[in-house]
Write an enzyme that holds these catalytic residues in place. Sequence first.
Site, PDB file in Angstrom:
ATOM      1  CG  HIS C 219      30.286  37.022  -1.900  1.00 23.47           C
ATOM      2  ND1 HIS C 219      29.288  37.370  -1.036  1.00 23.47           N
ATOM      3  CD2 HIS C 219      29.776  37.174  -3.151  1.00 23.47           C
ATOM      4  CE1 HIS C 219      28.223  37.741  -1.727  1.00 23.47           C
ATOM      5  NE2 HIS C 219      28.494  37.627  -3.015  1.00 23.47           N
ATOM      6  CB  SER C 223      25.244  30.412  -1.137  1.00 21.88           C
ATOM      7  OG  SER C 223      25.251  31.802  -1.336  1.00 21.88           O
ATOM      8  CE  LYS C 247      13.504  30.309  -4.228  1.00 22.08           C
ATOM      9  NZ  LYS C 247      14.274  29.067  -4.010  1.00 22.08           N
ATOM     10  CG  ASP C 248      16.649  37.087  -2.918  1.00 21.05           C
ATOM     11  OD1 ASP C 248      16.200  36.055  -2.394  1.00 21.05           O
ATOM     12  OD2 ASP C 248      17.859  37.378  -2.926  1.00 21.05           O
ATOM     13  CD  GLU C 291       8.324  45.152  21.745  1.00 21.22           C
ATOM     14  OE1 GLU C 291       7.226  44.977  22.293  1.00 21.22           O
ATOM     15  OE2 GLU C 291       8.449  45.621  20.615  1.00 21.22           O
TER      16      GLU C 291
END
Lengths: 193, 279, 434
Positions: C219, C223, C247-248, C291
Amino acid sequence: MATVDTAKDAAVLAAHAVEEEGVRRRDFIHVATISFAGVGAAAVALPLLGSLSASADVVALSSIEVDISKIEPGQAIKTSWRKQPVFIRNLTPQEVKEASAASLDAMRDPQTLAERTLPGKENWLVTLGVCTHLGCVPLGAAAGEVKGEFGGYFCPCHGSHYDTAGRIMKGPAPTNLAVPEFSFLSDTIIKIG
Amino acid sequence: MIRIFALLIGLFFSGMLLLSFAIGAYTAATETVAETAEHKFHKHAKAVSFAHDGPFGKFDRAQLQRGLKVYKEVCAACHSLNQVAFRNFAEIGYNEDEVKAIAKGWPAETPSVDPETGEASSRPAIAADKIPSPFLNEVAARAANNNALPPDLSLMAKARHNGPAYIYSLLTGYQNQPAALLKKFPDSKTGEGLYYNPYFANLNIAMAPPLNDGQVTFDDGSPNSKAAMAKDVAAFLTWTAEPKMEQRKSAGWAALIFLLIFTGLAFMSYKAIWADKKH
Amino acid sequence: MSFPWAQVYAPKNPVMQWVDERLPLPRFIYNAVGAGYPVPRNLNYFWNFGSLAGAALMIQIVTGIILAMNYYASTDGAFNSVEHIMRNVEAGWFIRYAHMNGASFFFIVVYIHMFRGLYFGSYKAPREMIWLLGVVIFLLMMATGFMGYVLPWGQMSYWGAQVITGFFSAIPVVGEPMRQWLLGGFAPDQAALGRFFSLHYLLPFVIAGVIILHVWALHIPGSSNPTGVHIKAQSDTVPFHPYYTAKDAFGLGVFLIIFVAVTFFAPNLLGHPDNYIPANPLSTPAHIVPEWYYWPFYAILRAFTVDFGIPFSGFVIIPAKLMGVLAMFGSILLLFFLPWLDSSPVRSGNYRPLFKKFFWFGLIPCILILGVCGVMPAEEPFVMLSQIAAAYYFAHFLIILPIISKIEKPLPLPNSITEAVTGKPLEMPQTAAA
């Protein structure tokens, strides 16, 4: 002219209506999306919370069978059922007689011995070993333990006295020692739960 | 400064890797890697289909019950099933009394303590008990099986790649050692007390062929060829490994359908909000 | 930094007003992920993966807390307690499978998030701190994932712990004592399992803390975006809410569809069958495989087959094993230096023709090859392939990137985000005011 004006107005109104409709439809979509998200969160929360309930292996052990052939009259044993103590007491004929004859008037939670035992097996008193006051384990089941003023059980935490039928006679406990559901599978084996 | 260090470190790591590569390539070019019998003769599991396959598949209860019978009469002599309790058999279609009867009549008893003497003892199993092991402990199991330990079968269908098909293939896959193998690898002759099975990782398994045609008789007269029994027991072991499979699939469908609707709505919401923004 | 046109929190609801005056938490959230945070309007779907990583962490924490209620961290009981969860606990199978696959999906999401940062130059000034904190989160995730995989105490759990702690024994002199200290014994046992469980429970909360710093650092400059061009005016941005919350939400739906499809219909797809065999210290599985999310690093570890020393004298300075360990850690640690290795002022790979070629035809294929080699047995051609790919990996970051950032001629950048989106030049604020 008027017709033209009206037509114009109508067109404008129609355009407004479409716009409003559009706005309302959009709002509806947002409300629907958010509601769906809420329902989804609840639908996930249910199994998560459900996982805290008793698991299948615990539930499977909710009934036990106990061999009582070794309990002499006047003796009691302590066993465990659903992770709680259970007292199984073989009353002497004298105790049965006295407990049956006891006056209900003086009792806090009046119950006859017959109500607390199975017919024909009045000498077998099966109770939870959990004091109804605050959940301590009363004394009196094992040999040599204090049996209290009434010859049954005595809870050392806050001084509740129970008689030979496990009925509360004195002290803070509100009710008699609970009698779990049980049955005789044979003369020497009882099933609790 | 940082870039000079980076360059040096980069040159060092990349250089050592390229050197490793060069030496490896030289070795690969000049020396042939000895082939092994396992490499050449190991077979992948046979293609076999089950009622529980696929996203809609459900267990065939009758098959699971037959599989239990095969397990009880054949496998249970050596293999434990220690994650499964008798009460679980209610899930494959037995009622409470039948479950109790199975527990009581099980060939092995549940270990317990003699209430009089405190000595180790055993008692008939009850529904809440796990299935008792055929052997008291690993030492006893090995002693009875030529020093090979029969593995627990509860999770076998998940503990092997393509488990159910592997179990089926292994049980039906015993054969004589191929002549071609012995010709190519004369040292790889199946040893004493071992049996050739191309579906087993190292080709030689300590378990004798367990199933024969007609060995177990099913109450309903279902086919009891070796292959049929192998398939039944493979299905049964799939259930023991994944008893919640049916709940899992049905919950999965509910969740998927719900999410498809949610995502559709969220997409429309997203488009509506961005309708007046070019991006 | 706050943009001057950022919307200011002004609650109409008196309750919110009352709360905000006493504890400005609503304002904080409003400015962090609400309408008070202006975000570039041109973000593509790759920018969804930050919030998805947060969602994945939440899934892990919630399911993990419930699993921990039923799990016993004991070498005798761990395996059976996991099976108890799978069989007896109500919905336990769901919670366990969600946690097991949730780890994989957390890594998938974070890898795409990192890839986004690498390609669009999100690590460059003024966002270096965000990147550095991100690498810290990644390291913590790797540690957490490794310790979590040990907990079921299956064959792969046990032998994974054996091999990973074995790295330390490559360190000269102090290596072996260090390994014994890490394990609390000579081999993985009760002491190791107990501490792994404790740390596996702790570290996700540390990760959550570093995520807060990561978002805080985000912040400050705001972004990044696919053009890499700075925000210049209000028309370059939209408020985070409702534009990016919507959108998220859509992105979360798509993520959950894939997650649910795998968790409910192929829950063991990403796992290894051997972990359904209880740990046996006396018998090693045929192939020890970590993994999937560690495969590329495992391949780098095994790629070094030659000792470093004075040729033909037999004098070894760095044995191959130690070099593998150093390289494996180095392959992640070099990411810390990335902002200073790549000195190109252009952020987005879209405007860097040379960088783009090396990225798509060098780095990405090499990482994928390393991934494949990591799961394969140490045989040819996989060892040789992994050596080439690993050599490129180091060369890419340590040699090629610094060089191309000097010699590359970037494509012309758009003057503003608005111009990039609408094709019309940005009306500068002063012009607009006039």
